[in-house]
Design an enzyme around this catalytic site. Structure first.
Site, short mmCIF file in Angstrom:
data_model
loop_
_atom_site.label_atom_id
_atom_site.label_comp_id
_atom_site.label_asym_id
_atom_site.label_seq_id
_atom_site.Cartn_x
_atom_site.Cartn_y
_atom_site.Cartn_z
N HIS A 175 0.81 -1.21 0.00
CA HIS A 175 0.00 0.00 0.00
C HIS A 175 0.85 1.26 0.00
O HIS A 175 2.06 1.23 0.22
CB HIS A 175 -0.95 0.00 1.21
N CYS B 30 2.78 -5.64 6.54
CA CYS B 30 2.50 -5.22 5.17
C CYS B 30 3.69 -4.42 4.64
O CYS B 30 4.58 -4.05 5.39
CB CYS B 30 1.22 -4.41 5.11
#
Length: 422
Positions: free
Chosen positions: A309, A328
């Protein structure tokens, strides 16, 4: 902490400050040394390679580099450098002589550089090259991480190369597709590869030592523009509850809503001094300047529930130590990344991507052809141009213990800028 810009500006200030009297001769010498800088840098600069970290070419080059380092070991390796921390252009010290020899041994400085005790532009360029090969900010100044990296013994570097050759052999054994993405976790670096060459390269923020990014072989299937962010259960317990105990307005200020099923409840209704919050769902509204995923999320199906992201905290990409997330991976210059991912998906030109970012609309783009992606763990690799790269074994997967000191394996407190970063 001094910024890289401050350091460079300081160097220029030292060089261009008028000198008089007893300083005149020293200043003239520094000017002469500085005039050599362009040649010095051009001879030792680390060129951006188009060879992927994960490739047959990298495997072959790393195998050859093992033999090169074994030859170094056979000639006695290198001695630790001492008394060099803080040295920079213009410094004069007997320790610079040993530093020159250390740089020459690993090819970061030309053998013709001599034995001068002056930290001249050639030494600075050699230090920059060494720093670039070790994932350290290329300031040209002898920083503490630079000294630590220089003093890792040659036999440890050989073992590190051997371990990573084994990893590379396994990873490339089944062949590689025409288009793929590589995220090298120790390097905190993402590459997009097509036709055997790197198309884009991105600094990344990856998992902390206590919240590690997993190793994956999967595919990128979808891009979510202007996404909601649902707070993972682990973050609710570890971070959110303690944060709310100290700052009761945190959720409201960061546009994070609480849901019990489909019913929204107010933060004041929750007992934050219990585990009650773990029974609810927390969702942050879209908004690239505030939302923890920034403007975009890249979906990669996997059992660990991780993804890639954007981030509103762009400052992390200028740091050497980018082990900051809860597993992440945050991607620098994410628009270039998703432009490459979506280039074969109709309707998603760069203009359309930019317009969607600007609109703030919640839109999903399904890739016409999913792109294979590999999250790998490589702490050493080489390229056909003879350049070898080393990185800290942040998750201690090399099995070498403390033979290679790492900047920090100690879990850190959530940062103040945006602690709910996944």
């Amino acid at each position: 902490m001094l910024s890289r810009r401050t350091l460079l500006t300081g160097s220029l200030a030292l060089i261009f400050t008028p000198a008089t009297g007893a300083l005149a001769q020293q200043f003239a010498q520094s000017q002469a040394e500085w005039s050599q800088n362009y040649e010095a840098v051009s001879r030792t600069r680390v060129q951006r390679t188009s060879t992927p970290m994960l490739s047959q070419e990298s495997l072959a080059a790393t195998e050859q580099m093992i033999e090169y380092y074994r030859n170094i070991a056979a000639r006695g390796g290198w001695m630790p450098v001492q008394g060099v921390q803080g040295l920079r252009v213009g410094s004069k010290s007997p320790a610079v002589v040993a530093l020159r020899q250390r740089l020459i041994i690993t090819g970061d400085l030309d053998q013709a550089a001599g034995e001068s005790p002056i930290y001249d532009s050639y030494v600075e360029a050699g230090v920059r090259r060494f720093q670039a090969r070790h994932g350290i900010s290329s300031t040209g100044t002898m920083t503490a991480p630079t000294v630590i990296a220089m003093n890792v013994p040659v036999d440890v570097r050989i073992r590190q190369l051997e371990i990573n050759v084994s990893r590379l052999r396994t990873l490339v054994a089944g062949g590689l597709p025409n288009r793929y993405v590589v995220a090298n976790i120790p390097a905190a670096l993402v590459e997009t590869v097509e036709g055997g060459v790197v198309h884009t390269r991105h600094a990344a923020g990856v998992g902390k030592s206590d919240r590690q990014s997993p190793l994956l072989n999967t595919k990128v299937v979808e891009v979510n523009f202007n996404p909601f962010w649902t707070v993972p259960a682990s973050i609710i317990k570890k971070d959110l509850i303690p944060k709310m105990q100290k700052e009761p307005n945190y959720l409201t200020d960061n546009k994070i809503r609480i849901f019990n099923g489909n019913t929204e409840i107010a933060p004041s209704q929750v007992n934050w001094f219990s585990d009650e919050a773990t029974r609810y769902r927390f969702r942050q509204d879209p908004g690239g300047e505030l939302n923890s995923m920034g403007f975009v999320r890249i979906n990669i199906p996997n059992k660990d529930g991780v993804y890639m992201h954007d981030t509103p905290s762009k400052g992390i990409f200028g740091d050497d130590f980018r082990f900051v997330s809860s597993g992440c991976i945050r991607v620098q210059n994410v628009r270039d990344y998703i432009e490459w991912l979506l280039k074969d998906t109709p309707g998603w030109s760069r203009e359309q991507i930019d317009a969607t970012f600007k609109s703030g609309d919640r839109i999903d783009a399904r890739l016409a052809q999913p792109v294979p992606i590999h999250w790998i763990y490589m702490t050493a690799w080489a390229t056909p141009d003879g350049l070898v790269q080393f990185r800290d074994d942040i998750y201690n997967k090399d099995g070498l213990g403390n033979a290679i000191p790492v900047a920090s394996r100690t879990p850190t407190e959530p940062d103040e800028e945006m602690f709910l970063q996944n």
